[in-house]
Design an enzyme around this catalytic site. Structure first.
Site, PDB file in Angstrom:
ATOM      1  N   SER A 199      -3.460 193.104   3.015  1.00  0.00           N
ATOM      2  CA  SER A 199      -3.087 193.544   1.678  1.00  0.00           C
ATOM      3  C   SER A 199      -3.916 192.778   0.639  1.00  0.00           C
ATOM      4  O   SER A 199      -5.137 192.886   0.641  1.00  0.00           O
ATOM      5  CB  SER A 199      -1.582 193.367   1.467  1.00  0.00           C
ATOM      6  OG  SER A 199      -1.116 194.264   0.487  1.00  0.00           O
ATOM      7  N   LYS A 213       3.438 201.168   4.244  1.00  0.00           N
ATOM      8  CA  LYS A 213       3.681 199.984   3.413  1.00  0.00           C
ATOM      9  C   LYS A 213       5.145 199.614   3.507  1.00  0.00           C
ATOM     10  O   LYS A 213       5.975 199.996   2.673  1.00  0.00           O
ATOM     11  CB  LYS A 213       3.268 200.232   1.955  1.00  0.00           C
ATOM     12  CG  LYS A 213       3.073 198.941   1.169  1.00  0.00           C
ATOM     13  CD  LYS A 213       1.952 198.100   1.751  1.00  0.00           C
ATOM     14  CE  LYS A 213       1.746 196.806   0.993  1.00  0.00           C
ATOM     15  NZ  LYS A 213       0.704 195.962   1.583  1.00  0.00           N
TER      16      LYS A 213
END
Length: 586
Positions: free
Chosen positions: A385, A194
């Site tokens: 996402s 991430k």
């Protein structure tokens, strides 16, 4: 007394004049907008070519920019068109007897590879009509050349250039700039990959981020080369060698390596087009731009399939044009669920994510629709996402091979302006609280304590667990399997298919076909949502930020995207499910 009367009379006159001028201005704009909208529906004359240059912004869905087509003094704005209209107009041209072929004239192309692939596929479908496609440019970028390989013939100006060096992806890092400004980005995240926060913490890619970028860029490059290989009848290994050695540097090189079919000047190209159109050399070519081509009217018979476009950042509340407002999109989904005339829904997602809460609000409505009627997701350039979050519950998911998706991970971003405010500007903030955590994330010049960081980390972990459960339930996987391919890692659509994150590789039309099959529909009409705003009403309702982009977008140029990245960070702090940074491939 007479002086006061004169002053009051002058003020009254100014007010009345201002009001009259304001209404005259509205009428003037209204007339221009009406003329502009009339120009946007051109019927092609006989023996015409459809002109496609793509030297304008391609957005997911055509938006109302009432100033876009107006030639106002001291005002110039970049023209734009929705991918939906580009595809629809190419499809209409296929059966339009007046359109004899397409003149493709690209140089630089400003869109992602998934959108580019969709247009390329539409042009391939157009060729089934046996009509011609001719490509010509004074300089092809890599994306422009990729698109042009669908053409029957590719021509290049004798002094022109053709770029073919392999793909590259870069990231702008701002840590040093933040340090100089005295701004600390406090990050709480879940996911090894991430990396949305890396530009604020590092000056180069982490090993994990470099690994994922190498992986998805290689996947996109493989698809890029494969399509060119088929179109130009050259092996992938040959193409790789040409790119690696940078063998094409001018028009002579392009012809030598069979990347083009000829070197011609513009007048020679026009003569070639006239021969194809069977018109005299002394006659002008009739052409109509894809921006103005009216095409053919859509079908109004049969059952209805709704195509709901969700593109841009996912934000809480209503959002604006170019954003996915959690309340707005969920309300539209709710209406579609209750509408008995709508037999199936296609959710077109093009988003790198955003608010985790808004994503969950939308996810809930997708889950509810699935219980009553088919809902299929079509992914654009991005569905990552939060963009994947809102897609996960659908019956089926389709992506392009070069779609960037996955990025199943969560982060929290809380800026600390203590260094900037205290040390640079001499500004200090004091506070009085009624509880230990009263000022949590409220004071911009106070760093997080260890306890506060722990609290936020727990919420980030909880959000990530919820995200994984949504994906696991929607994709019929266990949470451990989702976590193993999650961790914030970005995948291409081709990779996502192998991992079980999507059901097939295909464009919007394939998703619509799948929705129709699930609803057992043979004849149907499409309803595109959200509906396009009335241009005149759009002037009155436009937000301040949207008007700024209209007026100054062109002047900002390439710097616009960096400005937008920074403003996103400042606006959207807190827990986010967002794609790592701004991904650019060129």
């Amino acid at each position: 007394m007479s002086f006061i009367k004169q002053v009051l009379a002058t003020i009254t006159g100014i007010l009345i004049t201002s009001i009259i001028l304001f209404f005259l201005f509205l009428v003037f704009i209204g007339v221009l907008v009406q003329q502009s909208s009339q120009q946007a529906t051109v019927v092609a004359p006989a023996k015409s070519v459809l002109y496609l240059s793509l030297d304008y912004k391609i957005v997911e869905k055509t938006e109302s920019n009432p100033l876009g087509d107006l030639n106002l003094p001291l005002y110039n704005v970049e023209k734009s068109i929705g991918l939906n209209d580009v595809l629809a107009r190419i499809k209409a041209a296929k059966t339009d007897d007046n359109i004899k072929g397409i003149y493709l004239n690209p140089s630089t192309v400003g869109m992602g590879f998934a959108s580019l692939k969709a247009i390329r596929d539409a042009l391939l479908d157009f060729k089934e009509s046996k009509k011609f496609i001719v490509a010509y440019s004074e300089g092809y970028s890599q994306k422009a050349y990729y698109l042009s390989t669908v053409a029957d013939s590719i021509y290049l100006n004798p002094q022109g250039s053709l770029d073919f060096r392999g793909l590259s992806s870069s990231v702008v890092f701002m840590k040093e700039a933040m340090d100089k400004l005295g701004v600390e980005m406090q990050v709480i995240k879940v996911g090894t990959y991430k990396s949305a926060v890396e530009p604020f913490l590092l000056n180069e890619m982490s090993d994990a981020n470099r690994e994922q970028v190498t992986s998805y860029l290689g996947s996109i490059y493989d698809s890029f080369l494969s399509d060119i290989s088929q179109a130009r009848n050259q092996s992938v290994d040959t193409l790789k060698n040409i790119a690696n050695e940078y063998l094409i540097r001018n028009a002579d090189d392009a012809l030598r390596y069979k990347f083009i079919d000829g070197k011609v000047y513009k007048d020679e190209l026009l003569s070639l087009l006239k021969k194809r159109l069977d018109i005299a050399e002394d006659k002008d070519i009739s052409s109509v731009s894809i921006l103005n081509y009216g095409g053919s009217p859509a079908s109004t018979s049969g059952a209805k399939i709704a195509v709901l476009y969700a593109y841009g950042d996912i934000v809480d509340g209503e959002g604006s044009v170019g954003q996915i407002g959690g309340d707005k999109i969920s309300r539209q989904l709710r209406k579609l669920r209750r509408d008995k005339d709508i037999k199936a829904v296609v959710l077109r997602v093009n988003s790198g994510g955003g608010s985790a809460l808004a994503s969950d609000v939308i996810w809930r409505e997708v889950e509810l629709i699935k219980k009553e009627k088919p809902i299929v997701v079509s992914m654009g350039d991005y569905a990552a996402s939060g963009g994947y979050y809102i897609a996960a519950a659908a019956d089926s998911i389709f992506a392009e091979s070069s779609t960037l998706t996955g990025s199943i991970g969560v982060f929290g971003l809380i800026p600390n302006f203590k260094g900037l405010l205290n040390n640079k500007l001499g500004i200090h903030i004091d506070e009085v609280n009624t509880g230990k955590y009263s000022s949590l994330m409220a004071n911009p010049d106070k760093p997080l304590t260890a306890e506060e960081r722990s609290i936020i980390q727990m919420e980030v972990n909880r959000t990530y667990s919820t995200f994984m459960e949504r994906v696991a339930n929607g994709r019929k996987m266990n949470v451990e399997a989702v976590d193993s391919i999650g961790q914030g890692r970005v995948w291409t659509g081709k990779q996502a298919l192998d991992l079980g994150l999507v059901d097939g590789i295909g464009n919007l039309q394939r998703a619509i076909g799948a929705a129709a099959a699930k609803a057992s529909l043979k004849d149907y009409q499409l309803v595109e949502l959200p509906e396009k705003e009335d241009p005149f009403a759009s002037i009155l309702s436009s937000s301040k930020d949207k008007v700024k982009m209209w007026l100054f977008g062109e002047e900002l140029g390439d710097y616009q995207k960096y400005l937008l990245d920074v403003t996103k960070v400042l606006k959207h702090t807190g827990i986010q499910a967002r794609l790592p940074y701004q991904i650019e491939i060129y």
